[in-house]
Design a protein around this motif. Structure first.
Motif, mmCIF file in Angstrom:
data_model
loop_
_atom_site.group_PDB
_atom_site.id
_atom_site.type_symbol
_atom_site.label_atom_id
_atom_site.label_comp_id
_atom_site.label_asym_id
_atom_site.label_seq_id
_atom_site.Cartn_x
_atom_site.Cartn_y
_atom_site.Cartn_z
ATOM 1 N N SER A 3 0.813 -1.221 0.000
ATOM 2 C CA SER A 3 0.000 0.000 0.000
ATOM 3 C C SER A 3 0.836 1.256 0.000
ATOM 4 C CB SER A 3 -0.926 0.018 1.224
ATOM 5 O OG SER A 3 -0.155 -0.039 2.406
ATOM 6 N N ASP A 4 2.114 1.131 -0.242
ATOM 7 C CA ASP A 4 2.969 2.322 -0.209
ATOM 8 C C ASP A 4 3.013 3.053 -1.536
ATOM 9 O OD1 ASP A 4 6.178 0.607 -0.553
ATOM 10 O OD2 ASP A 4 4.373 0.541 -1.749
ATOM 11 N N GLY A 5 2.230 2.605 -2.483
ATOM 12 C CA GLY A 5 2.195 3.297 -3.772
ATOM 13 C C GLY A 5 3.157 2.747 -4.788
ATOM 14 N N THR A 6 3.950 1.742 -4.441
ATOM 15 C CA THR A 6 4.920 1.227 -5.407
ATOM 16 C C THR A 6 4.262 0.268 -6.384
ATOM 17 O OG1 THR A 6 5.521 -0.552 -3.890
ATOM 18 C CG2 THR A 6 6.809 1.452 -3.771
ATOM 19 N N SER A 7 3.133 -0.287 -6.043
ATOM 20 C CA SER A 7 2.465 -1.225 -6.937
ATOM 21 C C SER A 7 1.799 -0.493 -8.080
ATOM 22 C CB SER A 7 1.404 -2.021 -6.155
ATOM 23 O OG SER A 7 0.606 -2.752 -7.057
ATOM 24 N N GLU A 8 1.814 -1.101 -9.245
ATOM 25 C CA GLU A 8 1.152 -0.511 -10.390
ATOM 26 C C GLU A 8 -0.323 -0.869 -10.439
ATOM 27 O OE1 GLU A 8 4.080 1.759 -11.203
ATOM 28 O OE2 GLU A 8 2.276 1.768 -12.415
ATOM 29 N N THR A 9 -0.829 -1.603 -9.497
ATOM 30 C CA THR A 9 -2.259 -1.925 -9.468
ATOM 31 C C THR A 9 -2.962 -1.267 -8.299
ATOM 32 O OG1 THR A 9 -1.796 -3.940 -8.202
ATOM 33 C CG2 THR A 9 -1.883 -4.125 -10.611
ATOM 34 N N SER A 10 -2.221 -0.575 -7.456
ATOM 35 C CA SER A 10 -2.857 0.113 -6.329
ATOM 36 C C SER A 10 -2.122 1.411 -6.059
ATOM 37 C CB SER A 10 -2.831 -0.773 -5.078
ATOM 38 O OG SER A 10 -1.497 -0.939 -4.624
ATOM 39 N N LEU A 11 -2.807 2.306 -5.394
ATOM 40 C CA LEU A 11 -2.241 3.604 -5.067
ATOM 41 C C LEU A 11 -2.554 3.891 -3.614
ATOM 42 C CD1 LEU A 11 -0.746 5.909 -6.621
ATOM 43 C CD2 LEU A 11 -2.956 7.049 -6.785
ATOM 44 N N SER A 12 -1.549 4.308 -2.875
ATOM 45 C CA SER A 12 -1.742 4.575 -1.464
ATOM 46 C C SER A 12 -2.817 5.635 -1.252
ATOM 47 C CB SER A 12 -0.433 5.048 -0.831
ATOM 48 O OG SER A 12 -0.663 5.527 0.477
ATOM 49 N N PRO A 13 -3.734 5.420 -0.298
ATOM 50 C CA PRO A 13 -4.761 6.435 -0.007
ATOM 51 C C PRO A 13 -4.172 7.725 0.535
ATOM 52 C CG PRO A 13 -4.782 4.692 1.667
ATOM 53 C CD PRO A 13 -3.878 4.225 0.564
ATOM 54 N N TRP A 14 -2.908 7.689 0.976
ATOM 55 C CA TRP A 14 -2.295 8.898 1.525
ATOM 56 C C TRP A 14 -2.071 9.964 0.466
ATOM 57 C CZ3 TRP A 14 -2.502 10.009 6.375
ATOM 58 C CH2 TRP A 14 -2.609 8.978 7.326
ATOM 59 N N TRP A 15 -2.010 9.580 -0.814
ATOM 60 C CA TRP A 15 -1.913 10.589 -1.869
ATOM 61 C C TRP A 15 -3.171 11.454 -1.893
ATOM 62 C CZ3 TRP A 15 2.556 11.680 -3.831
ATOM 63 C CH2 TRP A 15 3.548 10.705 -3.936
ATOM 64 N N ARG A 16 -4.319 10.793 -1.826
ATOM 65 C CA ARG A 16 -5.588 11.546 -1.843
ATOM 66 C C ARG A 16 -5.723 12.385 -0.580
ATOM 67 N NH1 ARG A 16 -6.557 6.177 -2.887
ATOM 68 N NH2 ARG A 16 -6.852 5.646 -5.094
ATOM 69 N N LYS A 17 -5.364 11.812 0.562
ATOM 70 C CA LYS A 17 -5.456 12.551 1.823
ATOM 71 C C LYS A 17 -4.520 13.760 1.816
ATOM 72 C CE LYS A 17 -6.705 8.440 4.538
ATOM 73 N NZ LYS A 17 -6.277 7.480 5.582
ATOM 74 N N GLY A 18 -3.371 13.607 1.185
ATOM 75 C CA GLY A 18 -2.429 14.720 1.108
ATOM 76 C C GLY A 18 -2.991 15.890 0.316
ATOM 77 N N VAL A 19 -3.679 15.590 -0.792
ATOM 78 C CA VAL A 19 -4.287 16.656 -1.593
ATOM 79 C C VAL A 19 -5.385 17.358 -0.801
ATOM 80 C CG1 VAL A 19 -5.616 17.167 -3.665
ATOM 81 C CG2 VAL A 19 -3.725 15.541 -3.775
ATOM 82 N N VAL A 20 -6.221 16.562 -0.129
ATOM 83 C CA VAL A 20 -7.299 17.146 0.674
ATOM 84 C C VAL A 20 -6.723 18.048 1.766
ATOM 85 C CG1 VAL A 20 -9.178 16.641 2.293
ATOM 86 C CG2 VAL A 20 -8.929 15.288 0.199
ATOM 87 N N ALA A 21 -5.658 17.581 2.424
ATOM 88 C CA ALA A 21 -5.033 18.381 3.485
ATOM 89 C C ALA A 21 -4.480 19.691 2.927
ATOM 90 C CB ALA A 21 -3.927 17.579 4.165
ATOM 91 N N ALA A 22 -3.824 19.620 1.762
ATOM 92 C CA ALA A 22 -3.273 20.837 1.144
ATOM 93 C C ALA A 22 -4.376 21.831 0.817
ATOM 94 C CB ALA A 22 -2.492 20.472 -0.117
ATOM 95 N N LEU A 23 -5.503 21.331 0.312
ATOM 96 C CA LEU A 23 -6.622 22.206 -0.034
ATOM 97 C C LEU A 23 -7.251 22.820 1.210
ATOM 98 C CD1 LEU A 23 -8.325 20.083 -2.829
ATOM 99 C CD2 LEU A 23 -7.225 22.293 -3.136
ATOM 100 N N VAL A 24 -7.486 22.004 2.233
ATOM 101 C CA VAL A 24 -8.156 22.494 3.447
ATOM 102 C C VAL A 24 -7.292 23.534 4.153
ATOM 103 C CG1 VAL A 24 -8.955 21.842 5.746
ATOM 104 C CG2 VAL A 24 -9.571 20.439 3.776
ATOM 105 N N ILE A 25 -6.021 23.205 4.361
ATOM 106 C CA ILE A 25 -5.131 24.138 5.064
ATOM 107 C C ILE A 25 -4.926 25.409 4.244
ATOM 108 C CG2 ILE A 25 -2.783 24.475 5.927
ATOM 109 C CD1 ILE A 25 -2.730 21.455 6.555
ATOM 110 N N GLY A 26 -4.677 25.232 2.950
ATOM 111 C CA GLY A 26 -4.430 26.383 2.092
ATOM 112 C C GLY A 26 -5.606 27.337 2.041
ATOM 113 N N PHE A 27 -6.808 26.808 1.825
ATOM 114 C CA PHE A 27 -7.965 27.694 1.700
ATOM 115 C C PHE A 27 -8.414 28.251 3.045
ATOM 116 C CE2 PHE A 27 -8.574 25.918 -2.597
ATOM 117 C CZ PHE A 27 -8.687 27.128 -3.272
ATOM 118 N N ALA A 28 -8.169 27.530 4.125
ATOM 119 C CA ALA A 28 -8.479 28.087 5.445
ATOM 120 C C ALA A 28 -7.659 29.351 5.683
ATOM 121 C CB ALA A 28 -8.207 27.052 6.535
#
Length: 764
Positions: A3-28
């Motif tokens: 689940s660390d993102g190295t697999s070509e069949t899966s993507l770590s959920p932390w990538w999505r969480k990172g984008v959400v965090a950047a948006l929330v903190i930035g726009f706040a």
């Protein structure tokens, strides 16, 4: 499955969480700064009175003066607090300096018994300190909403009316405005009142502070307007965040070798086949032909605009100001640049949306044609409206269908509304195109990201409607740069990344996981620094130190993702010369020149936005630099080098897509010439004129004050004029060897496509 993102069949959920965090903190933080702009904007007094209580001018006069400033397109001539055009002076700095001289001349006989001109240097220094203290004293009464002026300040206002009347009389002195451009006495009175208010906000201390509403901008050492301690402090601290950000990101790239465009273990081969296009995709060629013609129009009026700086009194012996004054040409130069790039992005989105969805929805070709003519209406209508507005043909409708007056957002409010509606329709067309891909697990994530990035474009255009012609200038600049920086450099930048990812994915050059991971990574890096970094435009426009502290720290980190674009450039090179990691076969890339333009995007993003952008982003540098030639040096390299080259990459991608190998030979030769002509010409512009001219102008700011470097005394110097003429070789190469061949390639592509039957099947 890891689940660390190295697999070509899966993507770590932390990538999505990172984008959400950047948006929330930035726009706040960004919304907090926006609220503070309303609270801390320089107040507009109900009345401005002299020592005897007589009204000098009113708040209504100030607001009316701002409307006159906008109605006559003066932000496309000079600037307020450093924001605007560079053909004329900074109106706030010029008024402030003349105010200081007027007060000094009035006080000199009282203090020393002699005229100001007869004083010794030591006496002038003593008098200057007294004048500074007098002007910095804030005599605004919040309860009564009344501003008190000293007798000398009141007299200076009356003198300034005559001075500005003279400015708008002479075309050579005004940087190419028509002779007697503004002659109505009431309009000149109100316009001067607006300038007087901006100058007062520039030097009067905020309540309970030792600096002005604009953080002591503009620099005028004779009046004690010098950088604040906060300006120096946050500049130094921002370098810490820059170095920390670079260290963290390089550490991540060193640890996770799968970051970047070239993943590992991918079984990928091209899927977009040249010469095989749907009716809707063929219909997009006319978008790019129109964009190419607009590009030619933009550079021609841009060259004429630049001539006004080199020789404002004449256009090779002809008085161009009677037909095409400098503020109209600059308006058209900026607006046509935005339009041709946006048109290419709209068409490119539809091209790639169709590539993602495989099958073209029924009736899509008709919608493509309809949207095109809607765009033609907005572009042609707004450009003509700007002409009519500046000619004062529209009366009270100037704001709605003429020239709105705000730099970069010059088109009338009515045209803005139509543009927003068109963008919404565009998103709905994209949704129709990609619907099959949303149902396919292999394409769902990248398709969703594509749609969300596209949706952000109309959504984040909404701040353009949050202000009007009478809104406080500080508040307007807050929302205006939500469009200029956050919309363009933030979400358009993200959409560029998504379109590149979709292109690579559908060409079969990267897997869906690699494409999605790069999108998430760029979103975190660009938005994480860029949302709050928008505030580097507001250091000196009436915002508080909260903005300066946050914006300086985050803006410095904007360089981090731009530095990484050098890695993108190498990835692009590798991708065009690669083998499949699984089967070992050569990966043949048919869209070579589209890739070349994408490489140029990476190069100019690093040089134009990274190097030249960082050069002017630190508060202490921006304080002396904003509104000098270093600003358009950054602007040309970043806007043309990044968004322009990306638009051209999409243009070339479409041309190659609709033509067979045999048909492609002719346009390809023209595109090869265009690629080198555009890049060499752009580099010549920077090296031959914009960069050295900007450095020289900043040096003059440091030596003589901001008002001087933006005034006629500086612009009329022989060396200054020589550097302005030094831009011509780069302009000629850019236009003749860059733009013209691309226009010819667009025409040839359109003609060959129209005279050839579509390939059988029309599948992508």
């Amino acid at each position: 499955m890891p689940s660390d993102g190295t697999s070509e069949t899966s993507l770590s959920p932390w990538w999505r969480k990172g984008v959400v965090a950047a948006l929330v903190i930035g726009f706040a933080l960004e919304i907090l700064i926006a609220f503070q702009s309303y609270r801390n904007a320089p107040p507009v007094p109900d009345s401005v009175r002299d020592g005897s209580g007589q009204v000098v001018f009113t708040g209504a006069d100030i607001v009316a003066g701002q409307q006159i400033f906008l109605k006559y397109g003066l932000m496309e001539n000079g600037s307020i607090w450093g924001h605007g055009a560079y053909l004329g002076p900074d109106f706030s700095a010029q008024y402030l300096h003349e105010l200081g001289l007027s007060v000094s001349r009035g006080l000199a006989p009282q203090r020393f018994g002699r005229d100001f001109e007869a004083l010794s240097p030591q006496e002038r220094e003593i008098l200057g300190k007294e004048v500074s203290l007098l002007l910095k004293e804030n005599r605004y009464d919040e309860k009564a909403k009344t501003l008190r002026l000293t007798p000398f300040e009141a007299q200076a206002f009356r003198q300034q009316i005559a001075a500005w009347t003279g400015y708008f009389t002479d075309s050579a002195a005004s940087g190419g405005l028509p002779a007697k451009y503004i002659s109505d006495a009431k309009e000149l009175h109100d316009l001067t009142a607006f300038f007087a208010w901006t100058a007062w906000a520039s030097i009067a201390n905020r309540p309970d502070q030792d600096f002005s509403y604009t953080n002591n901008f503009p620099y005028d050492p004779a009046l004690g307007n010098t950088p604040t301690s906060q300006t120096v402090l946050w500049s130094a601290l921002s370098l810490i965040t820059l170095l920390t950000g670079i260290a963290l990101v390089l550490s991540a790239f060193g640890k996770f070798d799968y970051l970047g465009w070239k993943g590992t273990g991918e079984h990928v081969h091209p899927q977009m086949l040249p010469g095989v296009a749907t009716p809707g995709q063929r219909g997009l060629v006319k978008y790019f032909l129109a964009a190419a013609l607009l590009f030619l129009f933009q550079v021609m009026v841009g060259g004429a605009t630049a001539h006004f700086r080199a020789d404002p009194g004449s256009f090779y012996g002809f008085d161009l100001t009677t037909i095409l004054p400098s503020n109209l040409l600059r308006t058209w130069h900026l607006q046509s640049a935005i339009f041709w790039i946006a048109t290419s992005f709209v068409a490119g989105g539809l091209l790639l949306g169709q590539a993602l969805g495989d099958k073209e929805p029924r009736g899509q070709a008709g919608l493509v044609h309809g949207l095109f003519w809607a765009l033609v209406l907005v572009v042609a209508g707004s450009l003509f409206g700007e002409l009519a507005g500046l000619r004062q043909w529209l009366g009270d409708l100037w704001f709605w269908f003429g020239h709105q007056g705000w730099e970069y957002l010059d088109l009338g409010r009515g045209w803005q509304i139509l543009l927003a509606i068109g963008l919404i329709g565009w998103v709905l067309m994209l949704l129709r195109s990609v619907m099959p891909a949303l149902l396919d697990p292999n394409r769902r994530e990248i398709t969703t990201l594509f749609l969300l990035a596209a949706l952000a474009i109309p959504v984040f255009y909404l701040p353009a409607f949050f202000f009007g012609a009478t809104t406080n200038f500080t508040v307007v600049d807050n929302w205006r740069f939500w469009i200029i920086h956050l919309w363009v450099e933030g979400f358009f930048e993200l959409f560029v990344t998504v379109m590149v990812a979709v292109t690579f994915f559908r060409l079969g050059m990267v897997s869906r996981t690699t494409a999605a991971r790069v999108i998430y990574l760029d979103a975190i890096l660009f938005l994480g620094s860029g949302i709050v970094g928008t505030g580097h435009h507001w250091y000196f426009s009436g915002q508080s130190n909260l903005n300066m502290s946050l914006s300086a720290l985050f803006s410095a980190m904007e360089v981090v993702p731009l530095t990484l674009l050098t890695l993108d450039a190498w990835d692009f090179v590798k991708l065009t010369r690669s083998h499949c990691d699984v089967c070992g076969r050569q990966v043949n890339i048919p869209h070579k020149w589209a890739f070349y333009f994408l490489m140029a995007v990476g190069f100019w993003n690093f040089v134009g936005a990274g190097i030249f952008g960082f050069l002017i982003n630190l508060p202490i540098v921006s304080y002396f630099e904003v509104g000098t030639l270093l600003t358009p040096n950054h602007g040309h390299m970043a806007l043309m080098g990044v968004f322009g080259m990306e638009a051209l990459a999409l243009m070339v991608l479409c041309f190659r897509q609709v033509l067979t190998d045999e048909q492609w030979a002719g346009p390809q030769r023209l595109i090869r010439i265009s690629f080198w002509g555009l890049n060499i010409g752009l580099a010549m512009m920077a090296a031959g004129s914009l960069f050295p001219g900007g450095v020289l102008q900043v040096y003059d700011v440091l030596q003589n004050g901001y008002w001087h470097a933006r005034g006629l005394d500086y612009l009329n110097r022989d060396l200054t004029r020589l550097i302005e003429w030094g831009r011509m070789p780069g302009d000629v190469v850019f236009i003749a060897a860059g733009v013209v061949p691309m226009v010819l390639a667009a025409m040839l592509t359109y003609w060959r496509m129209k005279t050839t039957a579509p390939a059988a099947g029309g599948a992508v």
